[in-house]
Design a protein around this motif. Structure first.
Motif, PDB file in Angstrom:
ATOM      1  N   VAL A   1       5.126   8.292  -8.392  1.00  0.00           N
ATOM      2  CA  VAL A   1       4.172   7.544  -9.210  1.00  0.00           C
ATOM      3  C   VAL A   1       2.755   8.046  -8.957  1.00  0.00           C
ATOM      4  O   VAL A   1       2.488   8.739  -7.980  1.00  0.00           O
ATOM      5  N   ALA A   2       1.877   7.671  -9.855  1.00  0.00           N
ATOM      6  CA  ALA A   2       0.450   7.965  -9.715  1.00  0.00           C
ATOM      7  C   ALA A   2      -0.315   6.749 -10.226  1.00  0.00           C
ATOM      8  O   ALA A   2       0.238   5.902 -10.932  1.00  0.00           O
ATOM      9  N   ILE A   3      -1.587   6.674  -9.881  1.00  0.00           N
ATOM     10  CA  ILE A   3      -2.428   5.580 -10.372  1.00  0.00           C
ATOM     11  C   ILE A   3      -2.508   5.681 -11.887  1.00  0.00           C
ATOM     12  O   ILE A   3      -2.747   6.763 -12.438  1.00  0.00           O
ATOM     13  N   ASP A   4      -2.288   4.573 -12.556  1.00  0.00           N
ATOM     14  CA  ASP A   4      -2.388   4.537 -14.014  1.00  0.00           C
ATOM     15  C   ASP A   4      -3.854   4.363 -14.398  1.00  0.00           C
ATOM     16  O   ASP A   4      -4.382   3.266 -14.380  1.00  0.00           O
TER      17      ASP A   4
ATOM     18  N   GLY B   1       0.866  12.200  -2.673  1.00  0.00           N
ATOM     19  CA  GLY B   1       0.064  12.406  -1.477  1.00  0.00           C
ATOM     20  C   GLY B   1      -1.138  11.495  -1.400  1.00  0.00           C
ATOM     21  O   GLY B   1      -1.697  11.287  -0.333  1.00  0.00           O
ATOM     22  N   GLU B   2      -1.547  10.949  -2.532  1.00  0.00           N
ATOM     23  CA  GLU B   2      -2.709  10.068  -2.526  1.00  0.00           C
ATOM     24  C   GLU B   2      -2.327   8.673  -2.035  1.00  0.00           C
ATOM     25  O   GLU B   2      -1.184   8.259  -2.149  1.00  0.00           O
TER      26      GLU B   2
ATOM     27  N   MET C   1       0.859  -1.178   0.000  1.00  0.00           N
ATOM     28  CA  MET C   1       0.000   0.000   0.000  1.00  0.00           C
ATOM     29  C   MET C   1       0.902   1.236   0.000  1.00  0.00           C
ATOM     30  O   MET C   1       1.832   1.323   0.801  1.00  0.00           O
ATOM     31  N   LEU C   2       0.662   2.156  -0.905  1.00  0.00           N
ATOM     32  CA  LEU C   2       1.465   3.371  -0.998  1.00  0.00           C
ATOM     33  C   LEU C   2       0.737   4.478  -0.245  1.00  0.00           C
ATOM     34  O   LEU C   2      -0.288   4.963  -0.688  1.00  0.00           O
TER      35      LEU C   2
ATOM     36  N   LYS D   1      -2.432  -2.289  -7.446  1.00  0.00           N
ATOM     37  CA  LYS D   1      -3.044  -1.340  -8.379  1.00  0.00           C
ATOM     38  C   LYS D   1      -2.003  -0.942  -9.423  1.00  0.00           C
ATOM     39  O   LYS D   1      -0.812  -0.821  -9.127  1.00  0.00           O
ATOM     40  N   PRO D   2      -2.425  -0.701 -10.657  1.00  0.00           N
ATOM     41  CA  PRO D   2      -1.479  -0.259 -11.685  1.00  0.00           C
ATOM     42  C   PRO D   2      -1.019   1.181 -11.415  1.00  0.00           C
ATOM     43  O   PRO D   2      -1.827   2.033 -11.074  1.00  0.00           O
ATOM     44  N   ILE D   3       0.268   1.396 -11.540  1.00  0.00           N
ATOM     45  CA  ILE D   3       0.840   2.722 -11.301  1.00  0.00           C
ATOM     46  C   ILE D   3       1.708   3.114 -12.499  1.00  0.00           C
ATOM     47  O   ILE D   3       2.113   2.272 -13.295  1.00  0.00           O
TER      48      ILE D   3
END
Length: 93
Positions: A85-88, A64-65, A44-45, A71-73
């Motif tokens: 990274v961010a959610i893809d 920050g999220e 978990m990020l 989950k794909p990033i």
């Protein structure tokens, strides 16, 4: 006299550095090739954790999220050793 002669003496050559650090980055430069690549979060990020990108486990952070496990990033930014990274959204299930 000390400043002029000691650096060139045998003892001074051992104590004082002669090489410059101009080519030294201070961080891993191979991380730059990760920019834009996708992967999967393996922890978990919140906002930091581990992700698998190109079959390699890498420490990453989000902006920050909170990102759930598996989950794909996508890598959106590289700042020295910091991989952001961010959610893809394209590959989100």
């Amino acid at each position: 006299l000390f400043v002029k002669f000691i650096p060139d003496s045998p003892i001074g050559r051992r104590v004082f550095l002669k090489k410059s650090a101009k080519e030294w980055d201070g961080f891993e430069t191979s991380n730059k090739n990760l920019l834009g690549k996708t992967g999967v979060s393996c922890t978990m990020l919140r906002p930091s954790g581990l992700a698998v990108i190109d079959d390699e486990r890498i420490d990453v952070v989000t902006e920050g999220e909170v990102v759930q496990k598996d989950k794909p990033i996508k890598v959106i930014e590289i700042e020295g050793n910091r991989i952001v990274v961010a959610i893809d959204r394209d590959n989100d299930q």
